[in-house]
Design a protein around this motif. Sequence first.
Motif, PDB file in Angstrom:
ATOM      1  N   LEU A 136       0.818  -1.207   0.000  1.00  0.00           N
ATOM      2  CA  LEU A 136       0.000   0.000   0.000  1.00  0.00           C
ATOM      3  C   LEU A 136       0.851   1.257   0.000  1.00  0.00           C
ATOM      4  N   SER A 159      -9.737   5.895  -2.749  1.00  0.00           N
ATOM      5  CA  SER A 159      -9.554   4.445  -2.835  1.00  0.00           C
ATOM      6  C   SER A 159      -8.367   3.996  -1.990  1.00  0.00           C
ATOM      7  N   THR A 165      -9.172   4.197   1.741  1.00  0.00           N
ATOM      8  CA  THR A 165     -10.158   3.179   2.111  1.00  0.00           C
ATOM      9  C   THR A 165      -9.488   1.840   2.350  1.00  0.00           C
ATOM     10  N   HIS A 166      -8.626   1.432   1.419  1.00  0.00           N
ATOM     11  CA  HIS A 166      -7.928   0.151   1.553  1.00  0.00           C
ATOM     12  C   HIS A 166      -7.004   0.141   2.770  1.00  0.00           C
ATOM     13  N   GLN A 196      -9.115  -0.082   6.002  1.00  0.00           N
ATOM     14  CA  GLN A 196      -9.692  -1.413   6.194  1.00  0.00           C
ATOM     15  C   GLN A 196      -8.650  -2.399   6.719  1.00  0.00           C
ATOM     16  N   GLU A 197      -7.431  -2.301   6.228  1.00  0.00           N
ATOM     17  CA  GLU A 197      -6.384  -3.197   6.699  1.00  0.00           C
ATOM     18  C   GLU A 197      -6.021  -2.894   8.149  1.00  0.00           C
ATOM     19  N   PRO A 244      -9.476  -9.610   4.446  1.00  0.00           N
ATOM     20  CA  PRO A 244      -8.944  -9.242   3.134  1.00  0.00           C
ATOM     21  C   PRO A 244      -9.739  -9.886   2.004  1.00  0.00           C
ATOM     22  N   THR A 245      -9.744  -9.241   0.853  1.00  0.00           N
ATOM     23  CA  THR A 245     -10.538  -9.736  -0.273  1.00  0.00           C
ATOM     24  C   THR A 245      -9.962 -11.014  -0.869  1.00  0.00           C
TER      25      THR A 245
END
Length: 320
Positions: free
Chosen positions: A169, A221, A224-225, A228-229, A235-236
Motif C-alpha cells: 500500500l 480508494s 479506504t484500503h 480497512q487493513e 482481506p478480499t
Amino acid sequence: MRPVSGNDPQDHARAHPQGDGRGRLLAAASLNTGFAVVQVLVGIAIGSVVVLADAAHQVVDALGLLTALGSVMLAARPSSPQMSFGWGKADALGGLLSGLLLLGSVAWIAYESTNRLFNPVEVDGGGVIAIGLIAIAVNGISVLALSTRGGAVHAHPGQAHSGQAHASLSLRAARLHLLTDLAGSFLVVFAGLILVGSDLTWIDPAASLLLCLLVLRSTWSLMTHASQELLDRVPTNVTIEAVTSALTSQPGVERVHHVHVRPLGQNRASITAHVVVEGEQTLHDAQGQIGALGAVLKRELGITHSTIQLECHPCDDGDC
C-alpha cells in the motif's frame, strides 16, 4: 481434545517484499524534492498558481516516497516478542499517512485557486509550459522507477498461479502521488498553451481545481484500503468462506466454525478456526491433523500463519 497449533511466527515475518526498490524510492524522493524547489522558485517568479500547486504536489510526492521507504523498511523487520505478528501493517499506515498528506495539499491548492478565480493575476504562459514539460519528464522517470517490477510483493506459495502478488500500500501510495502529479503536469502544459494565446487568466486556477478533483478521487480508494487493513477487515483475497471450504473438504473434518481472518499486511493473512473432527484421536494424531490442515491453507490460500483448534464436538459459544 483441543490441541492448538500456530505456525512458526517467523514464517510470516520472512514473507516480506523481495527487491522492494528502496534505492529507487530514495532516488525518486531526491529527484522530486529537488524539482519541487525549482518549481516553487519559478512559480513565484512567473506568478502561476497552477505551477505552485504542482510544486506542492511534488513536495507531497517526496514526503510520500520517504514515507513509503520507511514503511517498506519497517515491514521487512522480523517479528519479536513485542511485535509477534511482525511489522506488516506499517505498510498500510504509510499508505494512510501518504493519503492524508495528499488531502492536505489538495485543501491548500483549492483555497489558493479559488482566490485566484476572484482575483486573477497575469501569468507567463511560456514559463508555465516550460516548467510543465520538465515536470512531465521528472514524474515520468519516477513512475518508471517505481514500476511493479521494482516494488511488488511476491506471491505466497499457492498464489503465484492466481496472480495475487500485489504492490504494498505504501508503494501504491507513492506511485499514486506520482501518477496524479504526472496528470497535473499535463494540465499545467495545457493551461500554459491557452495562456500563451489568450488573456484567459482564469484558466490557471481552473486547471488547479480540476487537478484537485482528480487527486481526491484516487486518494479515496487508497485511504479506504489502508483503513480497512488497519481495522482488521477480512482481506478480499482470503475470505472466511474460502477458509471454511478448504478445511471442510479435508478427510475427517465434520464441521468448521468460529473462523476469523485478519490481515497482517503486505497481502498476508492470519486465521484462527475451530475444526470438529470425526472419532477419537490421540494427541499425536491430533497434532498431525493440525499440521495437515495448516499445510492445506498455505498451499491453497497462501496463509502462512494459522491457529487451528480441534474439537470432538462443537463447543458452546460460552466455552469458546
